[in-house]
Scaffold this active site. Structure first.
Site, PDB file in Angstrom:
ATOM      1  N   CYS A   1      37.362  40.511  54.870  1.00 65.80           N
ATOM      2  CA  CYS A   1      38.768  40.657  54.503  1.00 65.80           C
ATOM      3  C   CYS A   1      38.968  40.473  52.999  1.00 65.80           C
ATOM      4  O   CYS A   1      38.204  39.778  52.342  1.00 65.80           O
ATOM      5  CB  CYS A   1      39.626  39.631  55.253  1.00 65.80           C
ATOM      6  SG  CYS A   1      39.639  39.852  57.038  1.00 65.80           S
TER       7      CYS A   1
ATOM      8  N   ARG B   1      40.254  45.454  53.653  1.00 59.87           N
ATOM      9  CA  ARG B   1      38.844  45.203  53.874  1.00 59.87           C
ATOM     10  C   ARG B   1      38.041  45.507  52.611  1.00 59.87           C
ATOM     11  O   ARG B   1      38.304  46.488  51.912  1.00 59.87           O
ATOM     12  CB  ARG B   1      38.307  46.065  55.029  1.00 59.87           C
ATOM     13  CG  ARG B   1      38.928  45.736  56.382  1.00 59.87           C
ATOM     14  CD  ARG B   1      38.545  44.343  56.863  1.00 59.87           C
ATOM     15  NE  ARG B   1      39.175  44.050  58.148  1.00 59.87           N
ATOM     16  CZ  ARG B   1      40.352  43.462  58.270  1.00 59.87           C
ATOM     17  NH1 ARG B   1      41.021  43.118  57.178  1.00 59.87           N
ATOM     18  NH2 ARG B   1      40.849  43.214  59.456  1.00 59.87           N
TER      19      ARG B   1
ATOM     20  N   HIS C   1      33.400  36.302  58.003  1.00 59.00           N
ATOM     21  CA  HIS C   1      34.574  35.692  57.386  1.00 59.00           C
ATOM     22  C   HIS C   1      34.392  35.576  55.875  1.00 59.00           C
ATOM     23  O   HIS C   1      33.304  35.272  55.393  1.00 59.00           O
ATOM     24  CB  HIS C   1      34.810  34.296  57.948  1.00 59.00           C
ATOM     25  CG  HIS C   1      35.541  34.282  59.248  1.00 59.00           C
ATOM     26  ND1 HIS C   1      36.725  34.964  59.463  1.00 59.00           N
ATOM     27  CD2 HIS C   1      35.264  33.639  60.426  1.00 59.00           C
ATOM     28  CE1 HIS C   1      37.143  34.743  60.696  1.00 59.00           C
ATOM     29  NE2 HIS C   1      36.278  33.947  61.298  1.00 59.00           N
TER      30      HIS C   1
END
Length: 272
Positions: free
Chosen positions: A253, A262, A179
């Site tokens: 991300c 990405r 993340h």
């Protein structure tokens, strides 16, 4: 006897209507404030509290791994011999999985080119941490688990290994996802990495040092080439590598608080 003459008060109806309108507006304002506070609390919980929880749990897991590695192998939480169904074949990697809004798997053409050795975690139980990633430049220490499932791995603050990719130190591509925002956000600052920075991977009895070589600031969520055995973007073919080797790939991300694209960082295994 005098006649009773009714007295008419002009404007009373207008004042009543005005008072009713004020009451409605006041109620609407109270409702708006209440909804705003609820939304604010949800944002604080998602952005701040989940970060603290996940980051703390991830650090506890790192310490548990380090303690286990110094004890009998039977106490190692990542010991493959304890993993039920450990021999099950991994599913195809999915570059889109870190984003909850992107459904469906994306198969990477071809398995990892490395040959399984002592460092190979392929038999480790899915979703359980088996290694530790250290990035000195960022002060990052985070556990690595098999798989990139959001709830079982990424939302715990872990870094997840794409199924089917090479193991640490192996020939091929050791590809990881994490993340960038919320849930520990381990990869929030990987955009700050520069060529020459070290990426250190530790597992029981082994330590592998990779050196950052190239970065890809933005590509699509379905650019599976970036985690192929020889990583090379299929969206931007001039980005990546052309020769077989031992690679590491970090994906997250971008831009921040978005899952539209990405961000990719590549490194190569440092020779002993």
């Amino acid at each position: 006897m005098r006649d009773h003459i009714p007295v008419v008060v002009q404007g009373s109806g207008r004042r009543a209507r005005r008072a009713g309108l004020v009451g409605v507006l006041w109620a609407a304002a109270e409702l708006t404030v209440t909804v705003g506070l609820v939304v604010l609390l949800l944002v604080v919980h998602q952005v701040w509290w989940t970060n603290r929880q996940a980051a703390a749990a991830a650090q506890d897991q790192v310490q548990a791994l380090e303690r286990a590695w110094g004890q009998d192998p039977a106490s190692d939480p990542s010991d493959p011999s304890e993993a039920p169904g450990a021999s099950a074949a991994p599913r195809a990697p999915d570059l889109s999985e870190p984003a909850a809004s992107v459904p469906g798997p994306v198969a990477v053409p071809g398995p990892a080119s490395g040959t399984a050795g002592p460092s190979r975690p392929a038999a480790a139980q899915r979703d359980r941490a088996y290694a530790v990633l250290r990035i000195p430049r960022l002060g990052l220490v985070v556990p690595i688990a098999q798989g990139i499932d959001k709830r079982a791995v990424l939302d715990k603050g872990y870094v997840g290994q794409y199924p089917g990719t090479a193991g640490p130190g192996e020939r091929g591509n050791f590809a990881l996802a994490g993340h960038r925002n919320t849930h520990g956000e381990p990869f929030r600052y990987i955009n700050r990495l520069r060529a020459g920075d070290e990426l250190i991977v530790e597992i029981r009895g082994s330590r592998f040092t990779y050196v950052v070589g190239r970065t890809l600031g933005e590509t699509t969520e379905r650019d599976t080439g970036v985690i192929a055995p020889v990583p090379r973007s299929v969206v931007k073919p001039d980005q990546g590598y052309a020769e077989p080797g031992s690679y590491i790939t970090l994906t997250t991300c971008t831009p921040e608080y978005s899952s539209k694209y990405r961000l990719v960082v590549w490194g190569t295994l440092k020779s002993a």
